[in-house]
Each structure stands twice: as structure tokens, then as C-alpha cells.
Design an enzyme around this catalytic site. Sequence first.
Site, PDB file in Angstrom:
ATOM      1  N   HIS A 175      99.742  -8.102  39.743  1.00 56.57           N
ATOM      2  CA  HIS A 175     101.112  -7.588  39.674  1.00 56.57           C
ATOM      3  C   HIS A 175     101.946  -8.233  40.776  1.00 56.57           C
ATOM      4  O   HIS A 175     101.486  -8.426  41.884  1.00 56.57           O
ATOM      5  CB  HIS A 175     101.163  -6.058  39.770  1.00 56.57           C
ATOM      6  CG  HIS A 175     100.400  -5.487  40.919  1.00 56.57           C
ATOM      7  ND1 HIS A 175      99.019  -5.420  40.963  1.00 56.57           N
ATOM      8  CD2 HIS A 175     100.836  -4.942  42.075  1.00 56.57           C
ATOM      9  CE1 HIS A 175      98.637  -4.863  42.097  1.00 56.57           C
ATOM     10  NE2 HIS A 175      99.720  -4.566  42.794  1.00 56.57           N
ATOM     11  N   ASN A 202     107.296   0.998  40.989  1.00 57.90           N
ATOM     12  CA  ASN A 202     106.151   1.370  41.813  1.00 57.90           C
ATOM     13  C   ASN A 202     106.214   2.880  42.033  1.00 57.90           C
ATOM     14  O   ASN A 202     107.238   3.413  42.460  1.00 57.90           O
ATOM     15  CB  ASN A 202     106.208   0.623  43.151  1.00 57.90           C
ATOM     16  CG  ASN A 202     104.953   0.783  43.960  1.00 57.90           C
ATOM     17  OD1 ASN A 202     104.371   1.860  44.039  1.00 57.90           O
ATOM     18  ND2 ASN A 202     104.527  -0.301  44.584  1.00 57.90           N
ATOM     19  N   HIS A 259     105.181  -7.957  43.133  1.00 57.13           N
ATOM     20  CA  HIS A 259     106.114  -6.991  43.715  1.00 57.13           C
ATOM     21  C   HIS A 259     107.484  -7.625  43.888  1.00 57.13           C
ATOM     22  O   HIS A 259     107.599  -8.760  44.348  1.00 57.13           O
ATOM     23  CB  HIS A 259     105.623  -6.532  45.099  1.00 57.13           C
ATOM     24  CG  HIS A 259     104.386  -5.723  45.064  1.00 57.13           C
ATOM     25  ND1 HIS A 259     104.395  -4.347  45.029  1.00 57.13           N
ATOM     26  CD2 HIS A 259     103.080  -6.085  45.060  1.00 57.13           C
ATOM     27  CE1 HIS A 259     103.155  -3.896  45.009  1.00 57.13           C
ATOM     28  NE2 HIS A 259     102.335  -4.937  45.031  1.00 57.13           N
TER      29      HIS A 259
END
Length: 166
Positions: free
Chosen positions: A125, A55, A127
Site C-alpha cells: 500500500h 487510513n 501512503h
Amino acid sequence: MSDPDGLERLWTPHRLDYVTGEGRPDGCPFCLAPAEPEATSLVVARGELVFAVLNLYPYNPGHVMVCPYRHVADYTDLTDAETVEVASFTRTAMRVIRSISSPHGFNLGMNQGAVAGAGIAAHLHQHIVPRWGGDANFMSVVGQTKVLPQLLGETRRLLIGAWPVT
């Protein structure tokens, strides 16, 4: 300039680009990431259907996301094979992060839609956020500031070095 108040200041000017949207690439960053030059890429590992990428604005050091190569927004739109590879990469990411930084736990999740907090809602996506006891301290709670003790390039180097070759 305000009156001195005795407080120390931590400057994070790189975050302003995120807040204002300046410097963001044209197009989906998750579609563009796999083609980035190796020297500037944040991609950690590549699979057949998904990839793992750091990230750019991590919550904690080692904050990785698993993304399908295919531009798809909703979890229910993944193929069975993509679902399996997302799960496999998530497990591998957790093992790799544990091996290099010994977090006390993890937050795992997908924010489905902008209203649910997805900053990039159009491309799914997952995490994987490593957590340590006390990592949400006065800096983030009171100071609205996150202190990251490691540069992204160093985090990427460690993750790549520990990621199993498939």
C-alpha cells in the site's frame, strides 16, 4: 488514578484496539476493504486494478492509501499495469486532497516489510499523507498524541465528492 499534575488529558480509546490488535478483522484488511458495505467502507475510489482507502488510524486528516486489489507484498511483484494505476491514483489523490484541504505538502511512501515499518506488510500500500506547516507540534512530539480535527466519515465524504469520475 495518578496524582493530579495539572495536565489536560485527551482520550483516544479507539487507538487501544490498534495497539492491542482487538477488533481487527480476520484476514487482510486491504483484501476485505473493497467488499465492505458502503455505509462503513473507508474506500474513496475504485479503479480497475487498485483502490484508494482512508487510513483507519491516520497521521493527518486525508491520509489515503492506494492498494492493489491483488494481495501482493512487494513493489517489484506488481504488474506494469498495476504500477501505472498506483501512480495514477497517487497523483489523483494528491490533486483531490489539495482541492479540499490545501495542504502545504505531502509525504508519499511505501514501507516494504515489517522491519521497514509496514503495519500490514503482506499487502502493498502506498501512503499519501497531507502535511501542513506546524502539524507536528508539541501534541505529537511531547504528548505522544495526534489531534485530528475531522471525523473519517466527513473526510471520506469530501474526498469522494472531489474524486473525478472515470
